[in-house]
Design an enzyme around this catalytic site. Structure first.
Site, PDB file in Angstrom:
ATOM      1  N   LYS A 287       0.852  -1.203   0.000  1.00 48.76           N
ATOM      2  CA  LYS A 287       0.000   0.000   0.000  1.00 48.76           C
ATOM      3  C   LYS A 287       0.879   1.242   0.000  1.00 48.76           C
ATOM      4  CE  LYS A 287       0.886   1.355   4.448  1.00 48.76           C
ATOM      5  NZ  LYS A 287       1.589   2.585   4.802  1.00 48.76           N
TER       6      LYS A 287
ATOM      7  N   ASP B 109      -2.188  -1.647   9.914  1.00 51.94           N
ATOM      8  CA  ASP B 109      -2.359  -1.585   8.459  1.00 51.94           C
ATOM      9  C   ASP B 109      -2.986  -2.846   7.876  1.00 51.94           C
ATOM     10  OD1 ASP B 109      -1.288   0.937   8.198  1.00 51.94           O
ATOM     11  OD2 ASP B 109       0.754   0.219   7.820  1.00 51.94           O
TER      12      ASP B 109
HETATM   13  O1  C5P Z   1      -0.298  -1.419  14.944  1.00 49.07           O
HETATM   14  P1  C5P Z   1       1.155  -1.574  14.626  1.00 49.07           P
HETATM   15  O2  C5P Z   1       1.783  -2.733  15.345  1.00 49.07           O
HETATM   16  O3  C5P Z   1       1.427  -1.597  13.150  1.00 49.07           O
HETATM   17  O4  C5P Z   1       1.859  -0.255  15.164  1.00 49.07           O
HETATM   18  C1  C5P Z   1       3.245  -0.181  15.385  1.00 49.07           C
HETATM   19  C2  C5P Z   1       3.532   0.982  16.322  1.00 49.07           C
HETATM   20  O5  C5P Z   1       3.249   2.212  15.639  1.00 49.07           O
HETATM   21  C3  C5P Z   1       2.662   1.013  17.559  1.00 49.07           C
HETATM   22  O6  C5P Z   1       3.243   0.284  18.604  1.00 49.07           O
HETATM   23  C4  C5P Z   1       2.632   2.507  17.892  1.00 49.07           C
HETATM   24  O7  C5P Z   1       3.811   2.888  18.546  1.00 49.07           O
HETATM   25  C5  C5P Z   1       2.646   3.147  16.524  1.00 49.07           C
HETATM   26  N1  C5P Z   1       1.291   3.489  16.029  1.00 49.07           N
HETATM   27  C6  C5P Z   1       0.621   4.572  16.560  1.00 49.07           C
HETATM   28  N2  C5P Z   1      -0.622   4.902  16.075  1.00 49.07           N
HETATM   29  C7  C5P Z   1      -1.177   4.210  15.055  1.00 49.07           C
HETATM   30  C8  C5P Z   1      -0.507   3.097  14.482  1.00 49.07           C
HETATM   31  C9  C5P Z   1       0.735   2.766  14.990  1.00 49.07           C
HETATM   32  O8  C5P Z   1       1.116   5.244  17.471  1.00 49.07           O
HETATM   33  N3  C5P Z   1      -2.370   4.568  14.600  1.00 49.07           N
END
Ligand code: C5P
Length: 285
Positions: free
Chosen positions: A11, A138
């Site tokens: 993406k 994502d």
């Molecule tokens: O959800 P994911 O594991 O992909 O997110 C990785 C990190 O990115 C999270 O631990 C957080 O620190 C940050 N994040 C965030 N807000 C979001 C998505 C991700 O702060 N909407």
């Protein structure tokens, strides 16, 4: 044993705004996301009669339960109450890692789609996308693909009309960015320009490629560029070689440019090749 294959599409974020930090530590997003044809191949061998395994030739990619694809399989089985007598996940990687292109999430989404197909679609595509939110922010978009507005952590999706046919040139600079670190940084740096969501929404609804490319905007660029002046230089290379618009994807470090045709994309690709920068061509999916 059954073998299934699924494409795992990358993406890009046509717009990405971070609206603020939430009490749960995540950030509230507002982003128009677009699936592109740059993809990994994910092969699932089901009921192998052997312990679970994950095979991926690429160094640096976890080959066990830390991999999002493995976690997606666990989530699917526990949510649907199904079981497998062994699972091997083979990932042929083409999407660069730590690029903001959703590579790990795309693999996880491919596993969710593949298992749902195998078990006779117990979950609708929207239920499958919601299940993906437990694996990563994502993943829901990567389950749906196409064009969609993502809100919340990234899991609240509103499908949008297809964008007009065009060509994406994607460049992965040598540096990589840590997503949690960049979210922290973004809480501290000034953000002089934010995406014009209304303009992007209207351009997509009109099928207006010039309007879409003129409104690419990602606030993460303000968190990345102080340490990486090459970001702006690469964007300039895209513009000088005819890109209609250029922006970073996600929390980087990949940069993408859009042209209307493949012929218009060639000079950009050649300039990136001359500069020794890894690059890919893709179409919207
Ligand atoms: O959800 P994911 O594991 O992909 O997110 C990785 C990190 O990115 C999270 O631990 C957080 O620190 C940050 N994040 C965030 N807000 C979001 C998505 C991700 O702060 N909407």
């Amino acid at each position: 044993m059954t073998i299934l294959t699924e494409k795992a599409y990358a993406k890009v974020n046509l717009t990405l705004d971070v609206l603020g930090k939430r009490p749960d530590g995540y950030h509230e997003l507002y982003s128009v996301m677009q699936g592109i044809s740059l993809a990994d191949d994910v092969e699932l061998s089901l009921d192998t009669g052997k312990p679970w395994a994950l095979e991926c030739g690429q160094p640096g990619i976890p080959q066990d339960g830390r991999n999002l694809a493995w976690r997606a399989a666990e989530q699917f089985l526990s949510a649907t109450g199904r079981s497998l007598d062994g699972l091997t996940i083979r990932i042929c990687k083409r999407i660069p890692s730590q690029a903001g292109l959703g590579g790990g999430s795309a693999d996880a989404a491919a596993v969710l789609r593949g298992l749902n197909r195998y078990f006779g679609s117990p979950l609708s595509i929207l239920e499958l996308a919601q299940l993906g939110a437990a694996v990563g922010s994502d993943v829901p978009f990567c389950v749906l693909c196409g064009t969609a507005l993502a809100q919340g952590r990234g899991e609240r999706l509103t499908p949008m009309p297809r964008i007009p046919d065009c060509c994406f040139v994607i460049c992965k600079p040598a540096f990589s960015a840590s997503t949690p670190e960049l979210y922290r940084r973004l809480d501290q740096v000034p953000v002089p320009r934010r995406p014009d969501h209304e303009a992007m929404d209207q351009a997509i609804r009109r099928g207006d490629l010039e309007g879409i490319t003129g409104n690419l905007c990602n606030v993460f660029e303000y968190a990345v560029s102080p340490d990486h002046p090459e970001l702006e230089q690469i964007k300039e290379l895209f513009r000088a070689n005819g890109a209609w618009g250029v922006a970073m994807s996600g929390s980087g470090s990949a940069i993408f440019g859009i042209t209307q045709t493949l012929e218009q994309a060639r000079p950009i690709q050649e300039a990136l090749n001359r500069a020794g920068l890894q690059n890919f061509l893709a179409k919207p999916v």
